[in-house]
Design a protein around this motif. Structure first.
Motif, PDB file in Angstrom:
ATOM      1  N   GLY A   1      -9.306 -73.278 -17.066  1.00 49.02           N
ATOM      2  CA  GLY A   1     -10.204 -72.768 -16.036  1.00 49.02           C
ATOM      3  C   GLY A   1     -11.579 -72.490 -16.593  1.00 49.02           C
ATOM      4  O   GLY A   1     -11.865 -72.767 -17.766  1.00 49.02           O
ATOM      5  N   LEU A   2     -12.439 -71.945 -15.746  1.00 48.59           N
ATOM      6  CA  LEU A   2     -13.792 -71.578 -16.133  1.00 48.59           C
ATOM      7  C   LEU A   2     -13.947 -70.070 -16.111  1.00 48.59           C
ATOM      8  O   LEU A   2     -13.565 -69.413 -15.137  1.00 48.59           O
ATOM      9  N   LEU A   3     -14.517 -69.533 -17.180  1.00 46.88           N
ATOM     10  CA  LEU A   3     -14.805 -68.107 -17.288  1.00 46.88           C
ATOM     11  C   LEU A   3     -16.285 -67.900 -16.990  1.00 46.88           C
ATOM     12  O   LEU A   3     -17.135 -68.642 -17.479  1.00 46.88           O
ATOM     13  N   LEU A   4     -16.597 -66.878 -16.182  1.00 44.36           N
ATOM     14  CA  LEU A   4     -17.966 -66.662 -15.706  1.00 44.36           C
ATOM     15  C   LEU A   4     -18.517 -65.339 -16.226  1.00 44.36           C
ATOM     16  O   LEU A   4     -18.339 -64.285 -15.595  1.00 44.36           O
ATOM     17  N   PRO A   5     -19.202 -65.347 -17.361  1.00 43.55           N
ATOM     18  CA  PRO A   5     -19.793 -64.107 -17.880  1.00 43.55           C
ATOM     19  C   PRO A   5     -20.819 -63.514 -16.916  1.00 43.55           C
ATOM     20  O   PRO A   5     -21.474 -64.238 -16.152  1.00 43.55           O
TER      21      PRO A   5
ATOM     22  N   TYR B   1     -25.029 -65.111 -21.897  1.00 48.40           N
ATOM     23  CA  TYR B   1     -24.085 -66.157 -21.497  1.00 48.40           C
ATOM     24  C   TYR B   1     -23.991 -66.358 -19.987  1.00 48.40           C
ATOM     25  O   TYR B   1     -23.288 -67.262 -19.542  1.00 48.40           O
ATOM     26  N   ASN B   2     -24.665 -65.537 -19.215  1.00 54.37           N
ATOM     27  CA  ASN B   2     -24.445 -65.557 -17.765  1.00 54.37           C
ATOM     28  C   ASN B   2     -25.158 -66.683 -17.034  1.00 54.37           C
ATOM     29  O   ASN B   2     -25.116 -66.745 -15.811  1.00 54.37           O
ATOM     30  N   THR B   3     -25.805 -67.584 -17.773  1.00 53.89           N
ATOM     31  CA  THR B   3     -26.420 -68.747 -17.128  1.00 53.89           C
ATOM     32  C   THR B   3     -25.476 -69.948 -17.103  1.00 53.89           C
ATOM     33  O   THR B   3     -25.844 -70.994 -16.557  1.00 53.89           O
ATOM     34  N   GLY B   4     -24.292 -69.790 -17.690  1.00 51.83           N
ATOM     35  CA  GLY B   4     -23.352 -70.906 -17.731  1.00 51.83           C
ATOM     36  C   GLY B   4     -21.927 -70.460 -17.472  1.00 51.83           C
ATOM     37  O   GLY B   4     -21.637 -69.277 -17.272  1.00 51.83           O
TER      38      GLY B   4
ATOM     39  N   ARG C   1     -22.672 -73.156 -13.554  1.00 52.07           N
ATOM     40  CA  ARG C   1     -21.901 -72.137 -12.842  1.00 52.07           C
ATOM     41  C   ARG C   1     -21.614 -72.611 -11.414  1.00 52.07           C
ATOM     42  O   ARG C   1     -22.498 -73.149 -10.738  1.00 52.07           O
ATOM     43  N   PRO C   2     -20.386 -72.402 -10.934  1.00 51.10           N
ATOM     44  CA  PRO C   2     -20.078 -72.790  -9.559  1.00 51.10           C
ATOM     45  C   PRO C   2     -20.735 -71.860  -8.560  1.00 51.10           C
ATOM     46  O   PRO C   2     -21.170 -70.752  -8.912  1.00 51.10           O
ATOM     47  N   GLU C   3     -20.801 -72.301  -7.330  1.00 55.92           N
ATOM     48  CA  GLU C   3     -21.367 -71.475  -6.275  1.00 55.92           C
ATOM     49  C   GLU C   3     -20.482 -70.252  -6.036  1.00 55.92           C
ATOM     50  O   GLU C   3     -19.265 -70.323  -6.184  1.00 55.92           O
ATOM     51  N   PRO C   4     -21.091 -69.112  -5.667  1.00 56.70           N
ATOM     52  CA  PRO C   4     -20.287 -67.916  -5.379  1.00 56.70           C
ATOM     53  C   PRO C   4     -19.315 -68.166  -4.241  1.00 56.70           C
ATOM     54  O   PRO C   4     -19.586 -68.969  -3.329  1.00 56.70           O
ATOM     55  N   ARG C   5     -18.178 -67.521  -4.281  1.00 55.01           N
ATOM     56  CA  ARG C   5     -17.199 -67.648  -3.201  1.00 55.01           C
ATOM     57  C   ARG C   5     -17.724 -66.969  -1.935  1.00 55.01           C
ATOM     58  O   ARG C   5     -18.428 -65.978  -2.009  1.00 55.01           O
TER      59      ARG C   5
END
Length: 216
Positions: free
Chosen positions: A97-101, A106-109, A211-215
């Motif tokens: 999966g993808l982890l979202l800092p 790190y929060n740009t990726g 980063r994926p779009e917010p849910r």
């Protein structure tokens, strides 16, 4: 063997060879009346045998890790800190999966992770690995993570997979130079924090996934 034949007062907690790993329910052995063991006996089946009788041949009293991992997978998928969590190659004991800092640098990726469960889960800890390169004192060049929660000395069988992922995300959001696998990066974080941040941001820009779009 039919489930109605094995109804009684005695309850044995067992696992059944042949239960499909990816299916999480049903059985290829013909055994019926199975259900998860609940909080007290995580990762096990319950099966009722008449008068306390022994289990049928081919049924063993060992943990059934896939039964505990399946609902944990659904729980992790609902958490906002990850995306695209799924079994790898159809193996429910290997997640990707993808982890979202949440915090710089790190929060740009987004960072791809793998979480691997022992055949003895939850009695033994899972292992988290980052597949996306990251400039971090607690993650080595192979993606191995210094995560005390998942060491044998600290692991508790009641710990859920989502807690392992939350701990991993917290570690990315708040780098701790005391949890080190890369001493040079840890030293830079302590002595030259601005240089560390610059390098980490550049590394994230080069290697992290979008980063994926917010849910919604």
């Amino acid at each position: 063997m039919r489930g109605s034949r094995y109804r009684g007062e005695a309850v044995r907690r067992v696992s059944v060879p042949g239960v499909p790993v990816a299916g999480c329910e049903g059985s290829s052995t013909g055994v019926r009346g199975l259900r998860c063991g609940g909080d007290k006996y995580p990762g096990t089946f319950q099966f009722r045998f008449p008068g306390g009788a022994a289990p049928p041949r081919g049924v063993s009293r060992i943990p059934a890790p896939s039964i505990k991992v399946c609902p944990e997978l659904e729980e992790a998928r609902r958490w906002e800190g990850v995306r695209d969590v799924r079994p790898l190659d159809g193996n429910v004991r290997r997640w990707g999966g993808l982890l979202l800092p949440n915090n710089p640098p790190y929060n740009t990726g987004a960072f791809r992770f793998e979480l691997t469960f022992s055949p003895n889960h939850p009695l033994e800890p899972p292992c988290a690995t980052l597949r996306t390169p990251i400039y971090h004192p607690s993650v080595d060049l192979e993606g191995r993570v210094c995560q005390p929660l998942t060491t044998h000395g600290h692991w508790e069988p009641a710990t859920r997979a989502i807690q392992v992922l939350q701990d991993l995300l917290l570690q990315l959001d708040s780098p701790d130079p005391r949890r080190l696998l890369r001493p040079d990066v840890a030293r830079e974080l302590q002595e030259r924090p601005e240089e560390f941040r610059r390098r980490a941001e550049e590394h994230t820009r080069l290697h992290a996934e979008p980063r994926p779009e917010p849910r919604t």
